[in-house]
Design a protein around this motif. Structure first.
Motif, short mmCIF file in Angstrom:
data_model
loop_
_atom_site.label_atom_id
_atom_site.label_comp_id
_atom_site.label_asym_id
_atom_site.label_seq_id
_atom_site.Cartn_x
_atom_site.Cartn_y
_atom_site.Cartn_z
N PHE A 176 0.89 -1.60 -0.03
CA PHE A 176 0.22 -0.12 -0.28
C PHE A 176 1.21 1.21 0.03
O PHE A 176 1.99 1.10 0.52
N PRO A 177 -0.16 2.48 -0.65
CA PRO A 177 1.73 3.51 -0.73
C PRO A 177 1.45 4.10 0.83
O PRO A 177 2.65 4.74 0.86
N ARG A 178 0.84 3.35 1.60
CA ARG A 178 0.88 4.16 2.94
C ARG A 178 0.56 2.90 3.87
O ARG A 178 -0.69 2.40 3.85
N MET A 179 1.52 2.41 5.39
CA MET A 179 1.23 1.40 5.16
C MET A 179 0.81 1.25 6.84
O MET A 179 1.00 0.66 7.31
N GLU A 180 0.76 2.66 7.73
CA GLU A 180 0.29 2.60 8.66
C GLU A 180 -1.32 1.95 8.46
O GLU A 180 -2.07 2.28 7.46
N ALA A 181 -1.93 0.88 10.43
CA ALA A 181 -3.50 0.83 9.99
C ALA A 181 -4.19 1.74 9.42
O ALA A 181 -5.13 1.25 8.49
N ALA A 182 -4.33 2.80 9.93
CA ALA A 182 -5.53 3.48 9.71
C ALA A 182 -5.50 4.58 8.30
O ALA A 182 -6.81 4.15 7.67
N ALA A 183 -4.22 4.18 7.78
CA ALA A 183 -4.32 4.62 6.44
C ALA A 183 -4.74 3.41 5.19
O ALA A 183 -5.69 4.00 4.48
N VAL A 184 -4.79 2.54 5.75
CA VAL A 184 -4.98 0.97 4.92
C VAL A 184 -6.71 0.61 5.05
O VAL A 184 -7.30 0.14 3.74
N GLY A 185 -6.80 1.20 6.62
CA GLY A 185 -8.42 1.17 7.10
C GLY A 185 -8.93 2.04 5.62
O GLY A 185 -10.74 1.76 4.78
N ALA A 186 -8.53 3.00 5.89
CA ALA A 186 -8.99 4.67 5.06
C ALA A 186 -9.54 3.96 3.22
O ALA A 186 -10.45 4.36 2.84
N LEU A 187 -8.80 2.91 2.59
CA LEU A 187 -8.57 2.82 1.61
C LEU A 187 -9.39 1.97 0.82
O LEU A 187 -10.03 2.11 0.42
N VAL A 188 -9.22 0.99 2.07
CA VAL A 188 -9.96 -0.48 1.39
C VAL A 188 -11.79 0.08 1.98
O VAL A 188 -12.57 -0.50 0.95
N ALA A 189 -11.82 0.61 3.29
CA ALA A 189 -13.32 1.64 3.45
C ALA A 189 -14.04 2.53 1.76
O ALA A 189 -14.83 2.28 1.16
N ARG A 190 -12.42 3.10 1.39
CA ARG A 190 -13.22 3.28 0.07
C ARG A 190 -13.53 2.57 -1.07
O ARG A 190 -14.32 2.86 -2.08
N TRP A 191 -12.55 1.40 -1.13
CA TRP A 191 -13.21 0.30 -2.12
C TRP A 191 -14.25 -0.18 -1.78
O TRP A 191 -14.95 -0.66 -2.43
N GLN A 192 -14.37 -0.81 -0.35
CA GLN A 192 -16.14 -1.07 0.51
C GLN A 192 -17.13 -0.65 -0.42
O GLN A 192 -18.48 -0.91 -1.13
N ASP A 193 -16.47 0.91 0.06
CA ASP A 193 -18.09 1.79 -0.15
C ASP A 193 -18.00 2.30 -2.13
O ASP A 193 -19.51 2.39 -2.51
N ASP A 194 -17.44 1.36 -2.89
CA ASP A 194 -17.10 2.34 -4.32
C ASP A 194 -17.75 0.54 -5.32
O ASP A 194 -17.59 0.18 -5.40
N ARG A 195 -18.79 0.79 -5.87
CA ARG A 195 -20.18 0.36 -6.29
C ARG A 195 -20.46 0.59 -8.32
O ARG A 195 -21.50 0.55 -8.59
#
Length: 257
Positions: A176-195
């Motif tokens: 991931f571009p940013r490896m902090e857990a918070a940054a990863v979580g934010a990115l994956v949350a955007r992926w989850q919401d992208d429909r």
């Protein structure tokens, strides 16, 4: 070696290298498996090509071999004899070969051991690998829903990226571009919401191609809720849960992930 033997070899390769897609293909009608197994076996081969050697040049040569094989299929002339390439040539036309060529080109970043530069670059890689594969499969099965196929393929690739992130770290890659857990979580949350492009109802051939994405939504949800599990390789779900979820999807029950 005849076509049936080649197809069995493809199925065995997928079973060993990509159990989720193997299950999805086995949940499809027999006629669809003839198309899906060569495509999925091709994906196993190009996915592992950059990783079977520590030498980037050799990895690049392995990928070029597959690029050349697709060029032969696209050209419509003599195609090299190979247990995956030969049946693949039976299910791809010229345009189908060009669709899959994007996946080979994207894998060159793996051969070069390149880390992810930013979110746009990561999504581009996932679209060119997972998105291209699912569209190639859907198209070969008779679908014309390219936007939806690519969107579902991207969603699946994002989920698989989460599943493989810990292994990528073990191999010295930064997933991931940013490896902090918070940054990863934010990115994956955007992926989850992208429909985007997922509202159109799938046709029958499209639905068969999308069987492989049966648990993408669940994986993304779990990853967004617990990003540390992504980095530690703790997500994936139970085997029983996977089988039940796929059975429901194959029966036409449940929403596409």
């Amino acid at each position: 070696m005849d076509f049936d033997q080649d197809l069995n070899a493809c199925a065995e390769l997928v079973e060993r290298g990509d159990p989720d897609r193997f299950r999805a293909a086995m949940a499809a009608p027999v006629a669809a498996r003839v198309t899906l197994f060569p495509l999925y076996a091709f994906n196993v081969e190009i996915s592992r090509a950059p990783w079977v050697t520590e030498e980037p040049l050799i990895a690049e040569m392995r990928l070029q071999w597959w690029a050349d094989a697709l060029a032969e299929i696209e050209g419509g002339g003599v195609v090299r004899r190979h247990e995956v390439v030969t049946p693949l040539a039976h299910v791809l036309d010229a345009e189908g070969a060009r669709v899959l060529a994007a996946a080979v080109e994207a894998r060159r970043a793996d051969a070069a051991r390149e880390d992810v530069a930013d979110e746009a670059a990561l999504d581009g890689y996932l679209a060119d690998t997972g998105g291209a594969l699912l569209w190639g499969a859907a198209r070969a099965l008779g679908s014309r829903q390219e936007a939806r196929a690519r969107a579902v393929g991207l969603r699946l690739a994002r989920a698989n990226w989460c599943l493989g992130a810990a292994e990528l770290q073990r191999r010295g890659r930064r997933p991931f571009p940013r490896m902090e857990a918070a940054a990863v979580g934010a990115l994956v949350a955007r992926w989850q919401d992208d429909r985007a492009d997922l509202d159109e109802a799938p046709s029958k051939p499209q639905r068969l191609a999308e069987l492989c994405a049966w648990r993408a939504g669940a994986v993304l949800k779990a990853a967004a809720g617990d990003p540390a599990s992504v980095m530690e390789g703790r997500i994936g779900g139970s085997e029983v849960g996977k089988r039940v979820s796929l059975a429901l999807r194959a029966a036409g029950i449940g929403r596409v992930a």
